[in-house]
Enzyme design. Structure first.
Site, PDB file in Angstrom:
ATOM      1  CG  HIS A   1      -0.375   0.012   2.529  1.00  0.00           C
ATOM      2  ND1 HIS A   1      -1.057   0.455   3.646  1.00  0.00           N
ATOM      3  CD2 HIS A   1       0.858  -0.347   2.977  1.00  0.00           C
ATOM      4  CE1 HIS A   1      -0.279   0.355   4.711  1.00  0.00           C
ATOM      5  NE2 HIS A   1       0.882  -0.133   4.325  1.00  0.00           N
ATOM      6  CG  HIS A   2       3.974   2.098   2.200  1.00  0.00           C
ATOM      7  ND1 HIS A   2       3.132   2.945   2.893  1.00  0.00           N
ATOM      8  CD2 HIS A   2       4.411   1.171   3.105  1.00  0.00           C
ATOM      9  CE1 HIS A   2       3.071   2.549   4.158  1.00  0.00           C
ATOM     10  NE2 HIS A   2       3.830   1.483   4.308  1.00  0.00           N
ATOM     11  CB  CYS A   3       3.809   0.636  -4.497  1.00  0.00           C
ATOM     12  SG  CYS A   3       4.479   0.800  -6.170  1.00  0.00           S
TER      13      CYS A   3
ATOM     14  CG  ASN B   1       2.303   6.538   1.178  1.00  0.00           C
ATOM     15  OD1 ASN B   1       2.367   5.354   1.534  1.00  0.00           O
ATOM     16  ND2 ASN B   1       3.350   7.192   0.703  1.00  0.00           N
TER      17      ASN B   1
END
Length: 377
Positions: A188-190, A232
């Site tokens: 979920h950070h990509c 993010n």
């Protein structure tokens, strides 16, 4: 017109909507010893599950690797090229970009073709697994992408069931590797043009885009991100997309602290250090139910990070194992009570015994009838 992809090929109805592949494993040149978990346990786990008649080879869906064409549904060609090429055209193709994203410093010293084969290919397969989970959830009502590090530990941690625990093959890792994220889908950070925090491919965004483009009747999605860290990546990707409603409950004091991405969150719950079961579960119950009332989705993507566990070195929260199991039950019950398809990815978790907790949670969902393989037969 959507491109042809093997990720949406038909799956046997005798299979559970549980996705896994032995190709998820990252094992090469001894680098796997830097991880605190046994990267070769998957064979033992499969044999164990056969012995217990819980799962068999024919009951699992084998994940397929996402191709470059699949990845370009979301990722820019420039970003994909950066994963393959060196920073300076005149220098050797060492893997600085991948080393930075995965937070594994030794990767920097390896030729990129080695990293492609032994690091990025497994991550592309996990990404393919998440995309496949989306389709299966629509067809079966639910799906779970069981990633590499979860599956390696999952069932041999089920002490309460009296199942045999396997001894790890490797000793404890070097101290700096205690900070390496252990994720199993739910990267979920990509975002489309940037990776980080061990998240190389934007599997959550990709799974939603595939559904919107290819499945009739799927035009709205809700992301419920309950990892301890802010999601993010998908937030940046869906910043101006009203079709996607994002719930994010996370520790406000830790990585990534992406103020710009927070603008995309419809229900933002920022937790303080040490938040425990009572406060946490109250907020989860309130905001999951509120989100499904505000926005009636055609599908739910549930990012079920276990780094909220008390004692996690990166999560900074104090939720118990029982609290995590109850959290997952709340989310699945909310989805299933409204007949909304849901698929789960397991995301972050940085303690050895988180696999036991996830296994207990999956078994709890099964025992409560919130997941049932009869739907797949």
């Amino acid at each position: 017109m959507p491109h042809n992809t093997h990720l949406y090929e038909e799956v046997s109805k005798t299979c559970w909507p549980i996705i896994y592949s032995p190709k998820y494993n990252i094992t090469f040149l001894g680098l796997e010893k830097l991880h605190p978990f046994d990267a070769g346990k998957w064979g033992k786990v499969i044999n164990f599950l056969k012995e217990e008649n819980f799962l068999a080879d024919v009951m699992m869906v084998e994940a397929r690797e996402a191709t470059d064409e699949d990845l370009r549904v979301v990722h820019t060609q420039r970003y994909l090229n950066r994963l393959k090429n060196c920073i300076l055209e005149s220098s050797p193709e060492w893997s600085f970009v991948v080393a930075t994203i995965t937070e594994i410093p030794p990767v920097f010293c390896l030729p990129n073709f080695v990293v492609q084969r032994h690091v990025l290919r497994p991550l592309r397969t996990q990404t393919g697994g998440t995309i496949m989970a989306g389709k299966l959830a629509i067809e079966r009502g639910w799906a779970i992408n069981i990633g590499r590090l979860l599956y390696n530990q999952l069932f041999d941690q089920l002490c309460h069931r009296g199942w045999k625990r396997h001894k790890p093959c490797f000793e404890e890792p070097l101290c700096w590797t205690d900070k390496i994220p252990r994720q199993c889908g739910g990267f979920h950070h990509c975002s489309s043009d940037k990776g980080g925090g061990f998240c190389v491919y934007a599997d959550i965004t990709l799974s939603i885009k595939f559904l919107f483009d290819r499945v009739e009747g799927v035009s709205k999605a809700t992301i419920i991100d309950l990892d301890a860290h802010q999601g993010n990546g998908h937030e940046r990707d869906f910043m101006d997309d009203s079709r996607v409603y994002i719930v994010d409950i996370y520790n406000r004091n830790i990585y990534p602290g992406d103020g710009f991405a927070k603008r995309a969150i419809k229900r933002k719950v920022e937790l303080e250090w040490g938040t425990g079961d009572q406060d946490y579960l109250m907020k989860v119950d309130e905001h999951v139910k509120g989100a499904l009332s505000d926005h009636e989705p055609d599908v739910i993507i549930y990012n079920a990070g276990t780094d909220i566990l008390d004692g996690d070195p990166l999560g900074g929260l104090s939720v118990s194992a029982e609290g995590i199991i109850k959290r997952d039950e709340m989310v699945f019950r909310a989805a299933r009570s409204q007949n909304i398809p849901i698929f789960m990815v397991t995301s972050g978790g940085y303690q050895k015994h988180t696999a036991r907790i996830i296994a207990d949670s999956i078994l709890n969902l099964y025992n409560l009838g919130l997941i049932d393989h009869l739907e797949a037969i």
